[in-house]
Design a protein around this motif. Sequence first.
Motif, PDB file in Angstrom:
ATOM      1  N   CYS A  58      23.366 -13.151   6.956  1.00  0.00           N
ATOM      2  CA  CYS A  58      23.004 -14.017   5.825  1.00  0.00           C
ATOM      3  C   CYS A  58      22.763 -13.155   4.589  1.00  0.00           C
ATOM      4  CB  CYS A  58      21.759 -14.841   6.166  1.00  0.00           C
ATOM      5  SG  CYS A  58      21.421 -16.105   4.909  1.00  0.00           S
ATOM      6  N   LEU A  93      20.272 -14.036   2.472  1.00  0.00           N
ATOM      7  CA  LEU A  93      18.849 -14.194   2.156  1.00  0.00           C
ATOM      8  C   LEU A  93      18.030 -13.710   3.359  1.00  0.00           C
ATOM      9  CD1 LEU A  93      18.711 -17.718   0.407  1.00  0.00           C
ATOM     10  CD2 LEU A  93      18.866 -15.461  -0.667  1.00  0.00           C
ATOM     11  N   ARG A  94      16.734 -13.585   3.163  1.00  0.00           N
ATOM     12  CA  ARG A  94      15.831 -13.129   4.222  1.00  0.00           C
ATOM     13  C   ARG A  94      14.606 -14.045   4.273  1.00  0.00           C
ATOM     14  NH1 ARG A  94      19.684 -11.150   5.813  1.00  0.00           N
ATOM     15  NH2 ARG A  94      20.228  -8.960   6.040  1.00  0.00           N
ATOM     16  N   CYS A  95      14.865 -15.353   4.409  1.00  0.00           N
ATOM     17  CA  CYS A  95      13.765 -16.328   4.348  1.00  0.00           C
ATOM     18  C   CYS A  95      12.697 -15.997   5.399  1.00  0.00           C
ATOM     19  CB  CYS A  95      14.299 -17.731   4.579  1.00  0.00           C
ATOM     20  SG  CYS A  95      15.592 -18.183   3.412  1.00  0.00           S
ATOM     21  N   CYS A  98      12.774 -18.348   8.504  1.00  0.00           N
ATOM     22  CA  CYS A  98      14.087 -18.520   9.152  1.00  0.00           C
ATOM     23  C   CYS A  98      13.964 -18.514  10.686  1.00  0.00           C
ATOM     24  CB  CYS A  98      14.993 -17.387   8.695  1.00  0.00           C
ATOM     25  SG  CYS A  98      16.633 -17.461   9.397  1.00  0.00           S
ATOM     26  N   VAL A 120      16.664 -18.352  12.715  1.00  0.00           N
ATOM     27  CA  VAL A 120      17.842 -17.675  13.282  1.00  0.00           C
ATOM     28  C   VAL A 120      17.414 -16.418  14.048  1.00  0.00           C
ATOM     29  CG1 VAL A 120      19.855 -16.304  12.563  1.00  0.00           C
ATOM     30  CG2 VAL A 120      19.455 -18.555  11.561  1.00  0.00           C
ATOM     31  N   ARG A 156      20.373 -11.976  12.314  1.00  0.00           N
ATOM     32  CA  ARG A 156      20.322 -12.108  10.852  1.00  0.00           C
ATOM     33  C   ARG A 156      19.930 -10.779  10.217  1.00  0.00           C
ATOM     34  NH1 ARG A 156      15.393 -14.403   7.439  1.00  0.00           N
ATOM     35  NH2 ARG A 156      14.815 -12.233   7.856  1.00  0.00           N
ATOM     36  N   ASN A 204      23.028 -22.076   2.058  1.00  0.00           N
ATOM     37  CA  ASN A 204      21.915 -21.820   1.134  1.00  0.00           C
ATOM     38  C   ASN A 204      22.387 -21.930  -0.325  1.00  0.00           C
ATOM     39  OD1 ASN A 204      23.201 -19.329   0.475  1.00  0.00           O
ATOM     40  ND2 ASN A 204      22.048 -18.233   2.049  1.00  0.00           N
ATOM     41  N   LYS A 228      15.425 -23.266  -1.285  1.00  0.00           N
ATOM     42  CA  LYS A 228      14.275 -22.563  -0.714  1.00  0.00           C
ATOM     43  C   LYS A 228      13.103 -22.489  -1.694  1.00  0.00           C
ATOM     44  CE  LYS A 228      17.383 -21.514   2.377  1.00  0.00           C
ATOM     45  NZ  LYS A 228      17.535 -22.418   3.518  1.00  0.00           N
TER      46      LYS A 228
END
Length: 256
Positions: A56, A58-60, A63, A65, A69, A133, A160
């Motif tokens: 991905c 992003l690094r939410c 998350c 996942v 990731r 996203n 987000k």
Amino acid sequence: MEPYPRYITPGFKPFDPLELARKTEEITCQGDLKKYSKFLCAGVYQGISTGYTVGCCLRCIFCWVNWSRDFPEKGMDFYSPQQVFKKLVFYAKKKNVPRLRISGGEPTLGKEHLLKVLDLVNTTDYLFILETNGILFGYDRDYVSKLKKHKNVYIRLCLKAGTPEGFEKRTGAKGDFFELPYLGIKNLMEENLKFHVACMNDPALMPDSENQIMKKKLKKLGYFDYLEEEFCDPYYTSVQRLEKAGYHIFNQKNRD
Ligand code: SF4
């Protein structure tokens, strides 16, 4: 050279999500091949055949996942668009479901791969749900435009944040890039694609003031359709990532 960003920890250095998209594609894509961890029929959307891709931009912190990731270089196999299509159809037939999707990472990474998968889906009656996203759809209008011929694609774009500060804090990406998903929504509207907006506005993560700003921004863009408001579920990886980032929201939620 900047190190490859992993999960967020206190004092992290915000990154450029477009640069991370490029770096992640270098790891997870080879020509039109892309890395996947598994294929199965998931229970969401009343049953949907799903390919779990890797990586991905992003690094939410919330998350769900798996760790692929953050460590996309580890293991996993590369699949061609034809192999992915075959697997998706195989699991859809096995469980008799009319829907397909790619999840487990950001499906828009690897433009050539995704567009080829969608070309194949376009020869069937399956509905393809494209969860994104919105970063690359805001950056690359051509990408959005190329989706127009895929009549059975439905997009779910998940926001987000409502402010640059919230975006940086919860995704790890520099606040300067915060507008990209909103631009993605604008591009989707202008190209007349079928989509709706979702948002991770769980009050434990997004302050009400920011939530209001986000909703105003959507109205200003001319988006008045369905807004899917998400709550953060205590998946193992979500809890781990939140804890590593210094958030202990599930302890707080349990206390309430
Ligand atoms: S929640 Fe979605 S956009 Fe955010 S890091 Fe996970 S896969 Fe990427």
